[in-house]
Design an enzyme around this catalytic site. Structure first.
Site, PDB file in Angstrom:
ATOM      1  CG  HIS A 168      67.829  37.066  45.623  1.00  0.00           C
ATOM      2  ND1 HIS A 168      68.021  35.672  46.009  1.00  0.00           N
ATOM      3  CD2 HIS A 168      68.949  37.543  45.234  1.00  0.00           C
ATOM      4  CE1 HIS A 168      69.345  35.506  45.873  1.00  0.00           C
ATOM      5  NE2 HIS A 168      69.744  36.497  45.310  1.00  0.00           N
ATOM      6  CG  ASP A 209      78.463  45.477  39.877  1.00  0.00           C
ATOM      7  OD1 ASP A 209      77.868  44.370  39.733  1.00  0.00           O
ATOM      8  OD2 ASP A 209      78.912  45.670  41.122  1.00  0.00           O
TER       9      ASP A 209
HETATM   10  C1  LIG Z   1      74.543  38.294  42.908  1.00  0.00           C
HETATM   11  S1  LIG Z   1      75.435  39.322  42.176  1.00  0.00           S
HETATM   12  C2  LIG Z   1      74.587  39.293  40.475  1.00  0.00           C
HETATM   13  C3  LIG Z   1      75.471  39.387  39.409  1.00  0.00           C
HETATM   14  C4  LIG Z   1      74.991  39.290  38.074  1.00  0.00           C
HETATM   15  N1  LIG Z   1      73.843  39.874  37.608  1.00  0.00           N
HETATM   16  C5  LIG Z   1      74.524  37.613  37.752  1.00  0.00           C
HETATM   17  O1  LIG Z   1      73.394  37.363  37.030  1.00  0.00           O
HETATM   18  O2  LIG Z   1      75.267  36.713  38.314  1.00  0.00           O
HETATM   19  C6  LIG Z   1      74.825  41.088  42.466  1.00  0.00           C
HETATM   20  C7  LIG Z   1      75.668  42.097  42.016  1.00  0.00           C
HETATM   21  O3  LIG Z   1      75.243  43.269  42.267  1.00  0.00           O
HETATM   22  C8  LIG Z   1      76.283  44.362  42.674  1.00  0.00           C
HETATM   23  N2  LIG Z   1      75.696  45.434  43.304  1.00  0.00           N
HETATM   24  C9  LIG Z   1      75.584  45.157  44.862  1.00  0.00           C
HETATM   25  N3  LIG Z   1      74.958  46.434  45.220  1.00  0.00           N
HETATM   26  C10 LIG Z   1      75.243  47.333  44.300  1.00  0.00           C
HETATM   27  C11 LIG Z   1      74.634  48.876  44.142  1.00  0.00           C
HETATM   28  N4  LIG Z   1      74.126  49.589  44.877  1.00  0.00           N
HETATM   29  N5  LIG Z   1      74.562  49.092  42.724  1.00  0.00           N
HETATM   30  C12 LIG Z   1      75.004  48.413  41.827  1.00  0.00           C
HETATM   31  N6  LIG Z   1      75.442  46.989  41.912  1.00  0.00           N
HETATM   32  C13 LIG Z   1      75.338  46.531  42.948  1.00  0.00           C
HETATM   33  C14 LIG Z   1      77.162  43.328  43.196  1.00  0.00           C
HETATM   34  O4  LIG Z   1      78.509  43.908  43.016  1.00  0.00           O
HETATM   35  C15 LIG Z   1      77.026  42.129  42.149  1.00  0.00           C
HETATM   36  O5  LIG Z   1      77.810  42.069  40.987  1.00  0.00           O
END
Ligand SMILES: C[S@@+](CC[C@H](N)C(=O)[O-])C[C@H]1O[C@@H](n2cnc3c(N)ncnc32)[C@H](O)[C@@H]1O
Length: 534
Positions: free
Chosen positions: A434, A387
């Site tokens: 999404h 992450d």
């Molecule tokens: C909606 S959450 C989904 C988390 C988890 N996969 C779940 O199923 O609930 C989106 C995740 O993407 C991470 N995120 C956002 N931008 C990112 C990036 N550029 N690189 C890596 N992670 C990122 C956020 O920190 C967050 O933990």
């Protein structure tokens, strides 16, 4: 006159194994209380082969153990059980209740009022019988009513939920049909008044001010909110048309089930205030955003940004920890529940088809909670949770069961840059894509490619929108709304199967698209592609 003066029992001629037992002599003329024996009861031993009927009946029978019977009541109860048994037997034998949906797009445009009414009556009866037979709380608008529809969601209640769905669909159709297009549109555009009254109710904490029991005058609410009584009355009387509060006596306000929920459920309050404060202003900028940035896939060129000082949603939340916290809570109100449970991903994909000691990379995995669940079922899998937000990874690592530690590692990684973990068996991306337009979703997939070995799987767990009119209308509205909200906030979208297929094909021709699955009872989908590089 009906008097029983000997101990004994009756066997039901209709329901197998149902008997009415009265071990001590009881008696009394019709309509007068019979002997106050507490041992008078209905009893039934259900054969295990009877599924729906027997379980429902068992609850009915146990509910019937009431002392101080009148003979007529007793017989009424006895025959009610028999009737219910017959109706469950019918249901169990797969009789399809009437449906409101036409079979073609054309027939869906021309429903008949009387047929819709018949659909409503038949399906309401199925749902109501089940609720009563199971002794579930009856749905109500009253403050002590259940906060959720009381029928639990499981394999055994599937037919009841189908009947409920028909009931909802037909009720909406009949309401819209009886309203007519002219009135319908005139009122549709006034829906913002419902949102704004809800906003006033929550922003001024009115659910807290109104006592749980009893009532309070408009004047007193006005004093506590520092608003004139008249304005409070104007707002609340419109809110009451949505059953948010009611007026038990002239000039006084009391709770309903809905207003009580606003008082007692912090998830709901967060969901409402996030929508009223942050999203509703953006909704008024959608037209301007489409005119100004028609083809944009950038998160800073959105209706949200136009409504919030040109900050993207992520920048806005990043600069306001309180709003970010509320956003997180609001999201969990939306995407928690049975349909989103991680178990669907665990049980809905053939993980056992992977090598026993497979390596799974959870891209954008937050705390890694999905991998923790997977680790319980696959004791030799290894997991790398990635992450961009380090505190999430730290939280996951700090709370990880020590027994799982040797199989887990946590890596700070930006999923728009080259994937650092080479040669894993699976790259899992759940609820991340999404949030991004095709431009960025394509970069996410391309960033994986240098790390992929032949046969590596990319598994995406989020929505795959169905074709129009294939989901039930309620679900259809939910996902279409979500899709537009993604556009409004982030220039992003919910994707259809064809969109997923195209994304993989454009990212690299070596991807073999395996299709989209929806585990039963799950509101999300599993999208799978295999990297073939021989
Ligand atoms: C909606 S959450 C989904 C988390 C988890 N996969 C779940 O199923 O609930 C989106 C995740 O993407 C991470 N995120 C956002 N931008 C990112 C990036 N550029 N690189 C890596 N992670 C990122 C956020 O920190 C967050 O933990």
């Amino acid at each position: 006159m009906f008097t029983l003066r000997r101990s004994g029992h009756f066997w039901s001629p209709i329901v197998p194994n149902l008997r009415l037992r009265f071990p001590r002599p009881i008696g009394g003329p019709t309509g007068t209380p019979i002997a106050t024996t507490r041992s008078l009861s209905f009893e039934r031993t259900a054969p295990s082969s009877e599924k729906l009927g027997s379980n429902s009946l068992a609850a009915t029978v146990s509910k019937a153990r009431i002392p101080n019977y009148h003979i007529p009541n007793l017989w009424a109860g006895y025959s009610r059980i028999q009737n219910r048994y017959q109706s469950y037997s019918t249901m169990a034998s797969n009789t399809t209740p009437p449906t409101a949906a036409g079979t073609t797009p054309e027939s869906r445009l021309r429903p008949k009022l009387s047929e819709l009414a018949a659909t409503i009556a038949a399906n309401a009866k199925i749902v109501e019988d089940y609720i009563e037979a199971q002794g579930l709380p009856y749905p109500s608008f009253a403050a002590d009513g259940p906060t959720n529809f009381p029928v639990p969601q499981n394999g055994e209640t599937q037919k009841i939920h189908e009947a409920r769905q028909e009931l909802l669909t037909a009720s909406k159709h009949i309401y819209d049909l009886a309203t007519g297009p002219n009135e319908f549109l005139r009122w549709l555009v006034w829906n913002y008044n419902d949102v704004s009254t809800l906003h006033v109710v929550t922003a001024f904490n009115i659910p807290e001010i109104v006592p749980v029991d009893g009532d309070i005058s408009y004047a007193e609410i006005g004093e506590k909110c520092n608003l004139p009584e008249l304005k409070i009355r104007q707002v609340l009387r419109l809110a009451m048309t949505n059953r948010i509060f009611y007026e038990p006596r002239h000039g006084y306000v009391a709770h309903t089930a809905q207003s009580r929920l606003l008082r007692e459920d912090p998830l709901m309050r967060n969901w409402i205030s996030y929508n009223t404060d942050d999203l509703a202003p953006a909704s008024l900028q959608v037209v301007d955003a489409l005119k100004k940035y028609p083809g944009s896939g950038e998160t800073g060129e959105t209706a949200f940004a136009l409504a919030h000082g040109n900050e993207s949603l992520f920048q806005f939340l990043g600069a306001r920890p309180e709003r970010a916290k509320r956003f997180g809570t609001a999201m969990s109100a939306f995407s928690t529940g049975q349909g989103y449970a991680v178990e669907h991903l665990i049980n809905g994909y053939d993980w056992s088809g992977l090598p026993k000691d497979a390596t799974i990379v959870d891209v954008g995995g937050a705390t890694g909670f999905v991998c923790v669940e997977l680790a319980k079922s696959y004791p030799e899998f290894k997991f790398i949770v990635e992450d961009k937000v380090k505190p999430q990874l730290e939280l996951g690592e700090a709370t990880l069961d020590p027994a799982l530690k040797p199989r887990f590692s946590y890596v700070v990684h930006d999923f728009f840059t080259e994937q650092p973990v080479k040669g894993a068996d699976v790259y899992l991306i759940r609820w991340c894509m999404h949030n991004w337009s095709d431009k960025y979703a394509g970069i996410m997939i391309k960033s994986l490619v240098p790390a992929l070995k032949n046969g590596a799987k990319v598994i995406i767990n989020e929505l795959a929108l169905p074709d129009p009119n294939t989901a039930n209308p309620w679900e259809e509205r939910r996902i279409r709304t979500l899709d537009v909200v993604m556009m409004m906030c982030l220039n992003a979208l919910e994707r259809e199967e064809g969109d997923w297929k195209r994304l993989f094909a454009e990212a690299d021709p070596r991807f073999r698209f395996e299709g989209v699955k929806q585990p039963p009872g799950c509101l999300m989908n599993i999208v799978e592609a295999t990297f073939v590089d021989e």
